[in-house]
Write an enzyme that holds these catalytic residues in place. Structure first.
Site, PDB file in Angstrom:
ATOM      1  N   GLY A  56       0.946  -1.244  -0.067  1.00 46.25           N
ATOM      2  CA  GLY A  56       0.111   0.012  -0.100  1.00 46.25           C
ATOM      3  C   GLY A  56       0.823   1.149   0.016  1.00 46.25           C
ATOM      4  O   GLY A  56       0.458   2.327   0.719  1.00 46.25           O
ATOM      5  N   ALA A  57       2.054   1.281  -0.759  1.00 46.11           N
ATOM      6  CA  ALA A  57       2.844   2.243  -0.658  1.00 46.11           C
ATOM      7  C   ALA A  57       2.438   3.416  -1.479  1.00 46.11           C
ATOM      8  O   ALA A  57       3.388   4.529  -1.383  1.00 46.11           O
ATOM      9  CB  ALA A  57       4.348   1.767  -1.200  1.00 46.11           C
ATOM     10  N   ASN A  58       1.384   3.329  -2.404  1.00 46.98           N
ATOM     11  CA  ASN A  58       1.182   4.571  -3.119  1.00 46.98           C
ATOM     12  C   ASN A  58       0.433   5.611  -2.449  1.00 46.98           C
ATOM     13  O   ASN A  58       0.364   6.759  -3.028  1.00 46.98           O
ATOM     14  CB  ASN A  58       0.213   4.131  -4.310  1.00 46.98           C
ATOM     15  CG  ASN A  58      -1.006   3.581  -4.008  1.00 46.98           C
ATOM     16  OD1 ASN A  58      -0.969   2.241  -3.401  1.00 46.98           O
ATOM     17  ND2 ASN A  58      -2.150   4.019  -3.905  1.00 46.98           N
ATOM     18  N   GLY A  79      -1.142   7.582   1.628  1.00 45.66           N
ATOM     19  CA  GLY A  79      -1.328   7.418   3.001  1.00 45.66           C
ATOM     20  C   GLY A  79      -0.094   7.053   3.730  1.00 45.66           C
ATOM     21  O   GLY A  79       0.957   7.480   3.751  1.00 45.66           O
ATOM     22  N   GLY A  98       1.513   4.257   4.132  1.00 46.48           N
ATOM     23  CA  GLY A  98       2.543   3.520   3.343  1.00 46.48           C
ATOM     24  C   GLY A  98       3.250   4.166   2.604  1.00 46.48           C
ATOM     25  O   GLY A  98       4.574   3.996   2.418  1.00 46.48           O
ATOM     26  N   SER A 110      -4.884  -1.305  14.033  1.00 47.10           N
ATOM     27  CA  SER A 110      -6.009  -0.181  14.193  1.00 47.10           C
ATOM     28  C   SER A 110      -6.647  -0.327  15.783  1.00 47.10           C
ATOM     29  O   SER A 110      -6.875  -1.555  16.102  1.00 47.10           O
ATOM     30  CB  SER A 110      -7.182  -0.207  13.278  1.00 47.10           C
ATOM     31  OG  SER A 110      -8.179   0.639  13.683  1.00 47.10           O
ATOM     32  N   TYR A 135     -14.390  -4.706   9.670  1.00 44.96           N
ATOM     33  CA  TYR A 135     -13.061  -4.034   9.555  1.00 44.96           C
ATOM     34  C   TYR A 135     -12.384  -4.244  11.134  1.00 44.96           C
ATOM     35  O   TYR A 135     -11.218  -4.577  11.147  1.00 44.96           O
ATOM     36  CB  TYR A 135     -13.209  -2.420   9.498  1.00 44.96           C
ATOM     37  CG  TYR A 135     -12.010  -1.699   9.599  1.00 44.96           C
ATOM     38  CD1 TYR A 135     -11.041  -1.761   8.662  1.00 44.96           C
ATOM     39  CD2 TYR A 135     -11.674  -0.893  10.704  1.00 44.96           C
ATOM     40  CE1 TYR A 135     -10.122  -0.821   8.493  1.00 44.96           C
ATOM     41  CE2 TYR A 135     -10.315  -0.315  10.828  1.00 44.96           C
ATOM     42  CZ  TYR A 135      -9.671  -0.464   9.831  1.00 44.96           C
ATOM     43  OH  TYR A 135      -8.508   0.336   9.862  1.00 44.96           O
TER      44      TYR A 135
HETATM   45  N1  LIG Z   1      -5.952   6.360   8.477  1.00 43.51           N
HETATM   46  C1  LIG Z   1      -6.280   5.819   9.680  1.00 43.51           C
HETATM   47  O1  LIG Z   1      -7.132   6.854  10.722  1.00 43.51           O
HETATM   48  C2  LIG Z   1      -5.883   4.695  10.139  1.00 43.51           C
HETATM   49  C3  LIG Z   1      -6.147   4.177  11.468  1.00 43.51           C
HETATM   50  C4  LIG Z   1      -6.080   2.937  11.898  1.00 43.51           C
HETATM   51  C5  LIG Z   1      -5.528   2.254  11.211  1.00 43.51           C
HETATM   52  N2  LIG Z   1      -5.052   2.397   9.710  1.00 43.51           N
HETATM   53  C6  LIG Z   1      -4.401   1.424   8.913  1.00 43.51           C
HETATM   54  O2  LIG Z   1      -3.397   2.133   8.405  1.00 43.51           O
HETATM   55  C7  LIG Z   1      -3.178   1.558   7.136  1.00 43.51           C
HETATM   56  C8  LIG Z   1      -2.960   2.392   6.156  1.00 43.51           C
HETATM   57  O3  LIG Z   1      -4.253   3.268   5.860  1.00 43.51           O
HETATM   58  P1  LIG Z   1      -4.146   4.694   5.220  1.00 43.51           P
HETATM   59  O4  LIG Z   1      -5.073   5.688   6.173  1.00 43.51           O
HETATM   60  O5  LIG Z   1      -2.671   5.140   5.111  1.00 43.51           O
HETATM   61  O6  LIG Z   1      -5.022   4.216   4.077  1.00 43.51           O
HETATM   62  P2  LIG Z   1      -5.117   4.548   2.402  1.00 43.51           P
HETATM   63  O7  LIG Z   1      -4.301   5.709   2.316  1.00 43.51           O
HETATM   64  O8  LIG Z   1      -6.489   4.146   1.771  1.00 43.51           O
HETATM   65  O9  LIG Z   1      -4.095   3.561   1.881  1.00 43.51           O
HETATM   66  C9  LIG Z   1      -4.587   2.228   1.789  1.00 43.51           C
HETATM   67  C10 LIG Z   1      -3.441   1.495   0.653  1.00 43.51           C
HETATM   68  O10 LIG Z   1      -3.857   0.218   0.705  1.00 43.51           O
HETATM   69  C11 LIG Z   1      -3.857  -0.138  -0.586  1.00 43.51           C
HETATM   70  N3  LIG Z   1      -4.891  -1.308  -0.861  1.00 43.51           N
HETATM   71  C12 LIG Z   1      -6.148  -1.424  -0.492  1.00 43.51           C
HETATM   72  N4  LIG Z   1      -6.704  -2.554  -0.826  1.00 43.51           N
HETATM   73  C13 LIG Z   1      -5.658  -3.206  -1.755  1.00 43.51           C
HETATM   74  C14 LIG Z   1      -5.586  -4.402  -2.327  1.00 43.51           C
HETATM   75  N5  LIG Z   1      -6.760  -5.072  -2.552  1.00 43.51           N
HETATM   76  N6  LIG Z   1      -4.246  -4.743  -2.877  1.00 43.51           N
HETATM   77  C15 LIG Z   1      -3.258  -3.839  -2.873  1.00 43.51           C
HETATM   78  N7  LIG Z   1      -3.339  -2.849  -2.219  1.00 43.51           N
HETATM   79  C16 LIG Z   1      -4.615  -2.270  -1.644  1.00 43.51           C
HETATM   80  C17 LIG Z   1      -4.490   0.998  -1.242  1.00 43.51           C
HETATM   81  O11 LIG Z   1      -4.222   0.979  -2.647  1.00 43.51           O
HETATM   82  P3  LIG Z   1      -5.259   1.801  -3.735  1.00 43.51           P
HETATM   83  O12 LIG Z   1      -4.887   3.369  -3.462  1.00 43.51           O
HETATM   84  O13 LIG Z   1      -5.350   1.128  -4.936  1.00 43.51           O
HETATM   85  O14 LIG Z   1      -6.741   1.593  -2.865  1.00 43.51           O
HETATM   86  C18 LIG Z   1      -3.672   2.098  -0.531  1.00 43.51           C
HETATM   87  O15 LIG Z   1      -2.408   2.107  -1.170  1.00 43.51           O
HETATM   88  C19 LIG Z   1      -4.281   0.353   6.855  1.00 43.51           C
HETATM   89  O16 LIG Z   1      -3.872  -0.823   7.063  1.00 43.51           O
HETATM   90  C20 LIG Z   1      -5.401   1.087   7.786  1.00 43.51           C
HETATM   91  O17 LIG Z   1      -6.385  -0.072   8.082  1.00 43.51           O
HETATM   92  C21 LIG Z   1      -5.472   3.862   9.218  1.00 43.51           C
END
Ligand SMILES: NC(=O)c1ccc[n+]([C@@H]2O[C@H](COP(=O)([O-])OP(=O)(O)OC[C@H]3O[C@@H](n4cnc5c(N)ncnc54)[C@H](OP(=O)(O)O)[C@@H]3O)[C@@H](O)[C@H]2O)c1
Length: 171
Positions: free
Chosen positions: A10-12, A14, A16, A139, A164
């Site tokens: 998920g490096a693209n 947030g 990652g 989370s 979730y």
């Molecule tokens: N943000 C928060 O408040 C929060 C809080 C608690 C935990 N987290 C956890 O932190 C982690 C990162 O979240 P984030 O907030 O940075 O979210 P994000 O910006 O939506 O990033 C999620 C990443 O996961 C990728 N992804 C989703 N489904 C995928 C699949 N089937 N195959 C490959 N890649 C996939 C997305 O790719 P696409 O761009 O192609 O969709 C995106 O690169 C997650 O595990 C999330 O549950 C986040």
């Protein structure tokens, strides 16, 4: 982190993206895993501009597909017999019930099983590292519900938040 081999899912976007950038800024060779080649390339270009690290590599993977995880994992292994760090970061949130091609509820597949399978596939290289690390992004929501081992797909009374929460449960 100089010259350490780091894989970030998920490096693209947030967390990652920021993790990959921070590792690149510290001199690591970063393998960016992205579902979309275009989004991944855009991220790689931004990280290169920000860090001038020319040891960045993009690979695509769909973490909702166990075949895709095995295929990309093998490509990584073929190229990198030693991996210092795996960051299982990618995550998804879907309000409606859906199943992957493997017949698994999608959030449980991407947020939980994919972490386990990617770690399993890359483990032969991770264990070769002198100080290997596996980081799994969780989370707080996992405190809300326990994993429903009787009905992992939550076919009875599906609720997105519940799905979730269980997908972020202990591994
Ligand atoms: N943000 C928060 O408040 C929060 C809080 C608690 C935990 N987290 C956890 O932190 C982690 C990162 O979240 P984030 O907030 O940075 O979210 P994000 O910006 O939506 O990033 C999620 C990443 O996961 C990728 N992804 C989703 N489904 C995928 C699949 N089937 N195959 C490959 N890649 C996939 C997305 O790719 P696409 O761009 O192609 O969709 C995106 O690169 C997650 O595990 C999330 O549950 C986040």
């Amino acid at each position: 982190m100089n010259n350490k081999i780091c894989v970030v899912t998920g490096a693209n976007s947030g967390l990652g993206f920021e993790t990959a950038k921070a590792l690149a800024a510290q001199g690591a060779r970063v393998i960016l895993l992205s579902r979309s080649a275009d989004k991944g390339q855009e991220a790689l270009d931004k990280i290169f501009v920000a860090t001038q690290n020319d040891q960045l590599e993009l690979m695509t993977v769909d973490l909702a597909s166990q075949a895709s995880i095995r295929e990309t994992g093998q490509k990584i292994l073929d190229k990198y017999p030693v991996i210092d760090t795996l960051v299982n970061n990618a995550g998804t949130w879907i309000s409606k019930h859906s199943l992957t091609e493997d017949g698994v509820e999608t959030m449980f597949a991407v947020n939980h099983l994919a972490y386990v399978l990617m770690t399993h596939v890359l483990y032969p290289a991770l264990r070769q590292a002198p100080d290997g690390r596996i980081v799994c992004v969780a989370s707080d929501s996992h405190f809300q519900f326990k994993i429903n081992y009787e009905d992992l797909n939550l076919t009875d009374k599906y609720h997105g938040l519940r799905a979730y929460a269980q997908s972020k449960g202990p591994m």
